[in-house]
Write a protein that holds these residues in place. Structure first.
Motif, PDB file in Angstrom:
ATOM      1  N   ILE A 290       0.837  -1.195   0.000  1.00 38.91           N
ATOM      2  CA  ILE A 290       0.000   0.000   0.000  1.00 38.91           C
ATOM      3  C   ILE A 290       0.878   1.253   0.000  1.00 38.91           C
ATOM      4  O   ILE A 290       1.779   1.398   0.822  1.00 38.91           O
ATOM      5  CB  ILE A 290      -0.969  -0.005   1.194  1.00 38.91           C
ATOM      6  CG1 ILE A 290      -1.948  -1.181   1.063  1.00 38.91           C
ATOM      7  CG2 ILE A 290      -1.730   1.315   1.289  1.00 38.91           C
ATOM      8  CD1 ILE A 290      -2.887  -1.356   2.233  1.00 38.91           C
ATOM      9  N   LYS A 291       0.593   2.144  -0.942  1.00 43.42           N
ATOM     10  CA  LYS A 291       1.318   3.398  -1.118  1.00 43.42           C
ATOM     11  C   LYS A 291       0.320   4.556  -1.112  1.00 43.42           C
ATOM     12  O   LYS A 291      -0.882   4.351  -1.276  1.00 43.42           O
ATOM     13  CB  LYS A 291       2.075   3.411  -2.458  1.00 43.42           C
ATOM     14  CG  LYS A 291       2.884   2.155  -2.756  1.00 43.42           C
ATOM     15  CD  LYS A 291       4.126   2.050  -1.909  1.00 43.42           C
ATOM     16  CE  LYS A 291       4.992   0.868  -2.314  1.00 43.42           C
ATOM     17  NZ  LYS A 291       6.132   0.663  -1.397  1.00 43.42           N
ATOM     18  N   LEU A 292       0.843   5.756  -0.987  1.00 48.65           N
ATOM     19  CA  LEU A 292      -0.039   6.921  -1.102  1.00 48.65           C
ATOM     20  C   LEU A 292      -0.687   6.971  -2.485  1.00 48.65           C
ATOM     21  O   LEU A 292      -1.799   7.483  -2.636  1.00 48.65           O
ATOM     22  CB  LEU A 292       0.754   8.202  -0.844  1.00 48.65           C
ATOM     23  CG  LEU A 292       1.143   8.445   0.620  1.00 48.65           C
ATOM     24  CD1 LEU A 292       2.084   9.636   0.726  1.00 48.65           C
ATOM     25  CD2 LEU A 292      -0.098   8.661   1.488  1.00 48.65           C
ATOM     26  N   SER A 293      -0.012   6.398  -3.478  1.00 48.48           N
ATOM     27  CA  SER A 293      -0.523   6.440  -4.849  1.00 48.48           C
ATOM     28  C   SER A 293      -1.662   5.459  -5.104  1.00 48.48           C
ATOM     29  O   SER A 293      -2.397   5.598  -6.097  1.00 48.48           O
ATOM     30  CB  SER A 293       0.615   6.170  -5.835  1.00 48.48           C
ATOM     31  OG  SER A 293       1.186   4.888  -5.592  1.00 48.48           O
TER      32      SER A 293
ATOM     33  N   ILE B  54      -5.363   1.265   7.705  1.00 43.24           N
ATOM     34  CA  ILE B  54      -4.316   1.023   6.714  1.00 43.24           C
ATOM     35  C   ILE B  54      -3.012   0.694   7.428  1.00 43.24           C
ATOM     36  O   ILE B  54      -2.670   1.304   8.439  1.00 43.24           O
ATOM     37  CB  ILE B  54      -4.114   2.275   5.832  1.00 43.24           C
ATOM     38  CG1 ILE B  54      -5.377   2.568   5.012  1.00 43.24           C
ATOM     39  CG2 ILE B  54      -2.904   2.126   4.913  1.00 43.24           C
ATOM     40  CD1 ILE B  54      -5.743   1.505   4.004  1.00 43.24           C
ATOM     41  N   CYS B  55      -2.272  -0.259   6.866  1.00 36.90           N
ATOM     42  CA  CYS B  55      -0.928  -0.564   7.331  1.00 36.90           C
ATOM     43  C   CYS B  55       0.049  -0.375   6.181  1.00 36.90           C
ATOM     44  O   CYS B  55      -0.228  -0.801   5.060  1.00 36.90           O
ATOM     45  CB  CYS B  55      -0.841  -1.997   7.849  1.00 36.90           C
ATOM     46  SG  CYS B  55       0.796  -2.406   8.478  1.00 36.90           S
ATOM     47  N   ALA B  56       1.161   0.267   6.463  1.00 31.88           N
ATOM     48  CA  ALA B  56       2.211   0.417   5.469  1.00 31.88           C
ATOM     49  C   ALA B  56       3.551   0.225   6.152  1.00 31.88           C
ATOM     50  O   ALA B  56       3.704   0.531   7.333  1.00 31.88           O
ATOM     51  CB  ALA B  56       2.138   1.782   4.797  1.00 31.88           C
TER      52      ALA B  56
ATOM     53  N   ARG C 183       0.748  11.612   7.940  1.00 31.23           N
ATOM     54  CA  ARG C 183      -0.347  12.595   7.888  1.00 31.23           C
ATOM     55  C   ARG C 183      -1.090  12.498   6.561  1.00 31.23           C
ATOM     56  O   ARG C 183      -2.323  12.643   6.509  1.00 31.23           O
ATOM     57  CB  ARG C 183       0.194  14.001   8.117  1.00 31.23           C
ATOM     58  CG  ARG C 183       0.553  14.284   9.578  1.00 31.23           C
ATOM     59  CD  ARG C 183       0.832  15.752   9.832  1.00 31.23           C
ATOM     60  NE  ARG C 183       2.113  16.150   9.301  1.00 31.23           N
ATOM     61  CZ  ARG C 183       3.253  16.140   9.990  1.00 31.23           C
ATOM     62  NH1 ARG C 183       3.259  15.741  11.258  1.00 31.23           N
ATOM     63  NH2 ARG C 183       4.383  16.540   9.434  1.00 31.23           N
ATOM     64  N   ALA C 184      -0.360  12.242   5.474  1.00 31.31           N
ATOM     65  CA  ALA C 184      -0.999  12.112   4.165  1.00 31.31           C
ATOM     66  C   ALA C 184      -1.906  10.881   4.105  1.00 31.31           C
ATOM     67  O   ALA C 184      -3.005  10.938   3.530  1.00 31.31           O
ATOM     68  CB  ALA C 184       0.072  12.039   3.071  1.00 31.31           C
ATOM     69  N   PHE C 185      -1.475   9.769   4.689  1.00 34.97           N
ATOM     70  CA  PHE C 185      -2.335   8.580   4.767  1.00 34.97           C
ATOM     71  C   PHE C 185      -3.620   8.889   5.540  1.00 34.97           C
ATOM     72  O   PHE C 185      -4.723   8.514   5.123  1.00 34.97           O
ATOM     73  CB  PHE C 185      -1.602   7.416   5.435  1.00 34.97           C
ATOM     74  CG  PHE C 185      -0.824   6.540   4.503  1.00 34.97           C
ATOM     75  CD1 PHE C 185      -1.462   5.818   3.503  1.00 34.97           C
ATOM     76  CD2 PHE C 185       0.549   6.397   4.625  1.00 34.97           C
ATOM     77  CE1 PHE C 185      -0.759   4.981   2.631  1.00 34.97           C
ATOM     78  CE2 PHE C 185       1.275   5.575   3.779  1.00 34.97           C
ATOM     79  CZ  PHE C 185       0.630   4.878   2.782  1.00 34.97           C
ATOM     80  N   LEU C 186      -3.473   9.546   6.665  1.00 35.75           N
ATOM     81  CA  LEU C 186      -4.644   9.864   7.494  1.00 35.75           C
ATOM     82  C   LEU C 186      -5.597  10.813   6.762  1.00 35.75           C
ATOM     83  O   LEU C 186      -6.819  10.686   6.883  1.00 35.75           O
ATOM     84  CB  LEU C 186      -4.206  10.453   8.824  1.00 35.75           C
ATOM     85  CG  LEU C 186      -3.527   9.436   9.758  1.00 35.75           C
ATOM     86  CD1 LEU C 186      -2.838  10.146  10.937  1.00 35.75           C
ATOM     87  CD2 LEU C 186      -4.527   8.420  10.298  1.00 35.75           C
ATOM     88  N   ALA C 187      -5.032  11.747   6.015  1.00 38.16           N
ATOM     89  CA  ALA C 187      -5.889  12.669   5.240  1.00 38.16           C
ATOM     90  C   ALA C 187      -6.696  11.892   4.210  1.00 38.16           C
ATOM     91  O   ALA C 187      -7.883  12.176   3.989  1.00 38.16           O
ATOM     92  CB  ALA C 187      -5.032  13.720   4.562  1.00 38.16           C
TER      93      ALA C 187
END
Length: 211
Positions: free
Chosen positions: A165-168, A181-183, A198-202
């Motif tokens: 799992i990536k931000l993309s 989510i786990c990364a 923070r980007a994942f949470l957003a």
């Protein structure tokens, strides 16, 4: 009692050469990771114990759960909050006898495994790997978004999506039904660990719809 969580960070020291384990994991927590797992397949027992003790102290400082992968005795020795098991590890019922009311999580790759984990008393399950991942040497084939949809519909146990799992690509994982989510590499290998968290949470806040 399993506290709810949204962003699960797992250690992966090979992804941040030159940076300490504690420095990277503290940045992840500061960025919003609300559960931490020590996964280390290579360190010797004494070194593993020192890492576990250090992460136990760090997670206590921030008041979040600390999970140990595989090593039940290490989890007990360091008073970790829980243990995470693979399908080939100690059975859940046996682990429950050893760890009492500590958190027990287990990796699942099919809905039958997810439902059995719930019946046997798992507190949460990992659902994946969603995508191909190089994080583990013994990784199973990707289960895809279809498994996330299925486990979201059928599992009564909290689940966390994991694996490649990536931000993309996380938006489509969230749209498939994941609320946790786990990364690994995307977080600990980032130049800005806290910012990535923070980007994942957003993205979780946006429900996978982006902005």
């Amino acid at each position: 009692m399993m506290p709810d969580f949204r962003l699960y960070a797992i250690t992966g020291e090979n992804f941040h050469p030159g940076r300490s384990l504690l420095e990277v994991m503290e940045e992840a927590i500061q960025g919003g990771a609300d559960i931490i797992q020590l996964r280390d397949k290579t360190s010797h027992k004494d070194e593993l114990l020192q890492k576990a003790k250090a992460l136990r102290a760090l997670t206590r400082k921030y008041g979040i759960p600390f999970i140990v992968n595989d090593h039940v005795e290490l989890a007990l020795e360091t008073d970790a909050d829980g243990i995470h098991l693979g399908q080939g590890d100690m059975p859940i019922l046996q682990a429950r006898q050893r760890v009492g009311n500590k958190i027990i999580g287990i990796s699942t790759h099919a809905v039958e495994e997810a439902l059995l984990a719930g019946q046997q008393g798992a507190d949460y399950i990992g659902a994946g790997p969603v995508y191909a991942t190089q994080t583990k040497a013994d990784v199973v084939a990707p289960v895809g978004l279809s498994y996330i949809r299925e486990v979201a519909e059928k599992s009564r146990v909290p689940f966390v999506a994991i694996g490649g799992i990536k931000l993309s690509n996380v938006d489509e994982v969230i749209r498939a039904g994941a609320t946790r989510i786990c990364a690994v590499s995307e977080i600990v290998g980032s130049e800005n660990v806290a910012g990535t968290c923070r980007a994942f949470l957003a993205k979780l806040d946006q429900g996978g719809q982006g902005v």
